[in-house]
Design a protein around this motif. Structure first.
Motif, PDB file in Angstrom:
ATOM      1  N   ASP A   1      38.310  59.864  31.029  1.00  0.00           N
ATOM      2  CA  ASP A   1      39.352  59.570  30.039  1.00  0.00           C
ATOM      3  C   ASP A   1      38.721  58.948  28.806  1.00  0.00           C
ATOM      4  O   ASP A   1      37.747  58.202  28.899  1.00  0.00           O
ATOM      5  N   ILE A   2      39.272  59.269  27.642  1.00  0.00           N
ATOM      6  CA  ILE A   2      38.809  58.686  26.391  1.00  0.00           C
ATOM      7  C   ILE A   2      40.009  58.127  25.637  1.00  0.00           C
ATOM      8  O   ILE A   2      41.135  58.553  25.860  1.00  0.00           O
ATOM      9  N   VAL A   3      39.748  57.203  24.756  1.00  0.00           N
ATOM     10  CA  VAL A   3      40.793  56.649  23.906  1.00  0.00           C
ATOM     11  C   VAL A   3      40.549  57.158  22.493  1.00  0.00           C
ATOM     12  O   VAL A   3      39.447  57.063  21.966  1.00  0.00           O
ATOM     13  N   ILE A   4      41.595  57.728  21.915  1.00  0.00           N
ATOM     14  CA  ILE A   4      41.515  58.246  20.553  1.00  0.00           C
ATOM     15  C   ILE A   4      42.485  57.455  19.695  1.00  0.00           C
ATOM     16  O   ILE A   4      43.648  57.308  20.050  1.00  0.00           O
ATOM     17  N   ASP A   5      42.010  56.958  18.595  1.00  0.00           N
ATOM     18  CA  ASP A   5      42.875  56.265  17.650  1.00  0.00           C
ATOM     19  C   ASP A   5      43.365  57.279  16.622  1.00  0.00           C
ATOM     20  O   ASP A   5      42.685  57.568  15.650  1.00  0.00           O
ATOM     21  N   GLY A   6      44.541  57.822  16.879  1.00  0.00           N
ATOM     22  CA  GLY A   6      45.139  58.770  15.954  1.00  0.00           C
ATOM     23  C   GLY A   6      46.029  58.035  14.969  1.00  0.00           C
ATOM     24  O   GLY A   6      46.484  56.920  15.230  1.00  0.00           O
ATOM     25  N   ARG A   7      46.286  58.651  13.851  1.00  0.00           N
ATOM     26  CA  ARG A   7      47.159  58.043  12.843  1.00  0.00           C
ATOM     27  C   ARG A   7      48.547  58.653  12.928  1.00  0.00           C
ATOM     28  O   ARG A   7      48.691  59.871  13.093  1.00  0.00           O
ATOM     29  N   VAL A   8      49.548  57.815  12.810  1.00  0.00           N
ATOM     30  CA  VAL A   8      50.929  58.283  12.795  1.00  0.00           C
ATOM     31  C   VAL A   8      51.082  59.301  11.667  1.00  0.00           C
ATOM     32  O   VAL A   8      50.620  59.073  10.542  1.00  0.00           O
ATOM     33  N   GLY A   9      51.685  60.422  11.996  1.00  0.00           N
ATOM     34  CA  GLY A   9      51.880  61.491  11.023  1.00  0.00           C
ATOM     35  C   GLY A   9      50.864  62.610  11.128  1.00  0.00           C
ATOM     36  O   GLY A   9      51.112  63.710  10.649  1.00  0.00           O
TER      37      GLY A   9
ATOM     38  N   ASN B   1      48.747  65.592  12.912  1.00  0.00           N
ATOM     39  CA  ASN B   1      49.069  66.595  13.915  1.00  0.00           C
ATOM     40  C   ASN B   1      48.270  66.323  15.195  1.00  0.00           C
ATOM     41  O   ASN B   1      47.062  66.089  15.147  1.00  0.00           O
ATOM     42  N   LEU B   2      48.950  66.379  16.326  1.00  0.00           N
ATOM     43  CA  LEU B   2      48.313  66.075  17.610  1.00  0.00           C
ATOM     44  C   LEU B   2      47.205  67.064  17.938  1.00  0.00           C
ATOM     45  O   LEU B   2      46.115  66.671  18.341  1.00  0.00           O
ATOM     46  N   ARG B   3      47.433  68.358  17.745  1.00  0.00           N
ATOM     47  CA  ARG B   3      46.418  69.367  18.043  1.00  0.00           C
ATOM     48  C   ARG B   3      45.163  69.157  17.208  1.00  0.00           C
ATOM     49  O   ARG B   3      44.045  69.155  17.718  1.00  0.00           O
ATOM     50  N   LYS B   4      45.341  68.952  15.926  1.00  0.00           N
ATOM     51  CA  LYS B   4      44.195  68.753  15.043  1.00  0.00           C
ATOM     52  C   LYS B   4      43.431  67.483  15.417  1.00  0.00           C
ATOM     53  O   LYS B   4      42.198  67.457  15.369  1.00  0.00           O
ATOM     54  N   THR B   5      44.150  66.438  15.787  1.00  0.00           N
ATOM     55  CA  THR B   5      43.504  65.186  16.174  1.00  0.00           C
ATOM     56  C   THR B   5      42.703  65.374  17.456  1.00  0.00           C
ATOM     57  O   THR B   5      41.563  64.895  17.555  1.00  0.00           O
ATOM     58  N   LEU B   6      43.265  66.071  18.427  1.00  0.00           N
ATOM     59  CA  LEU B   6      42.536  66.321  19.677  1.00  0.00           C
ATOM     60  C   LEU B   6      41.279  67.143  19.417  1.00  0.00           C
ATOM     61  O   LEU B   6      40.193  66.803  19.894  1.00  0.00           O
ATOM     62  N   LEU B   7      41.405  68.218  18.654  1.00  0.00           N
ATOM     63  CA  LEU B   7      40.246  69.064  18.357  1.00  0.00           C
ATOM     64  C   LEU B   7      39.179  68.309  17.566  1.00  0.00           C
ATOM     65  O   LEU B   7      37.982  68.462  17.820  1.00  0.00           O
ATOM     66  N   ALA B   8      39.597  67.473  16.617  1.00  0.00           N
ATOM     67  CA  ALA B   8      38.642  66.700  15.806  1.00  0.00           C
ATOM     68  C   ALA B   8      37.881  65.691  16.654  1.00  0.00           C
ATOM     69  O   ALA B   8      36.790  65.255  16.266  1.00  0.00           O
ATOM     70  N   ASN B   9      38.433  65.336  17.813  1.00  0.00           N
ATOM     71  CA  ASN B   9      37.775  64.388  18.710  1.00  0.00           C
ATOM     72  C   ASN B   9      37.147  65.083  19.915  1.00  0.00           C
ATOM     73  O   ASN B   9      36.935  64.477  20.963  1.00  0.00           O
ATOM     74  N   ASP B  10      36.849  66.363  19.751  1.00  0.00           N
ATOM     75  CA  ASP B  10      36.155  67.173  20.751  1.00  0.00           C
ATOM     76  C   ASP B  10      36.875  67.268  22.087  1.00  0.00           C
ATOM     77  O   ASP B  10      36.242  67.387  23.142  1.00  0.00           O
ATOM     78  N   VAL B  11      38.192  67.211  22.056  1.00  0.00           N
ATOM     79  CA  VAL B  11      38.980  67.445  23.263  1.00  0.00           C
ATOM     80  C   VAL B  11      39.196  68.949  23.368  1.00  0.00           C
ATOM     81  O   VAL B  11      39.653  69.591  22.418  1.00  0.00           O
TER      82      VAL B  11
END
Length: 95
Positions: free
Chosen positions: A6-14, A16-26
């Motif tokens: 498991d990893i913790v990703i600090d995403g920003r409100v607003g 896109n979830l898909r883009k955030t996951l891909l940008a963090n190598d998920v």
């Protein structure tokens, strides 16, 4: 991801979830069919479905469109990452 810790990703409100996951190598798209056949985030294929646990109740209900794309095989917590912007804390597991 089942084979990774498991990893913790600090995403920003607003964001896109898909883009955030891909940008963090998920690895959102596992398997050749999903990698080659995904719609690139247009909400058409359903391949970016993730299990989303909303601890604070800020994500809201999934849409009827999402439910249709996910189909009967997805749990009621399944969401399409491409159609959801981050609204607050959540636990997300790839399917």
């Amino acid at each position: 991801q089942p084979d990774k810790p498991d990893i913790v990703i600090d995403g920003r409100v607003g964001d896109n979830l898909r883009k955030t996951l891909l940008a963090n190598d998920v690895e959102v798209y596992r398997g050749l069919k999903k990698k080659l056949g995904n719609c690139g985030g247009g909400g058409q294929c359903g391949f970016c479905a993730v299990e989303l646990t909303d601890e604070e109740g800020v994500w809201g209900e999934r849409s009827d469109y999402e439910a249709k794309k996910i189909g009967k095989n997805g749990s009621e917590n399944a969401r399409l990452a491409c159609l959801n912007d981050i609204t607050g804390p959540a636990t997300v597991r790839t399917l």
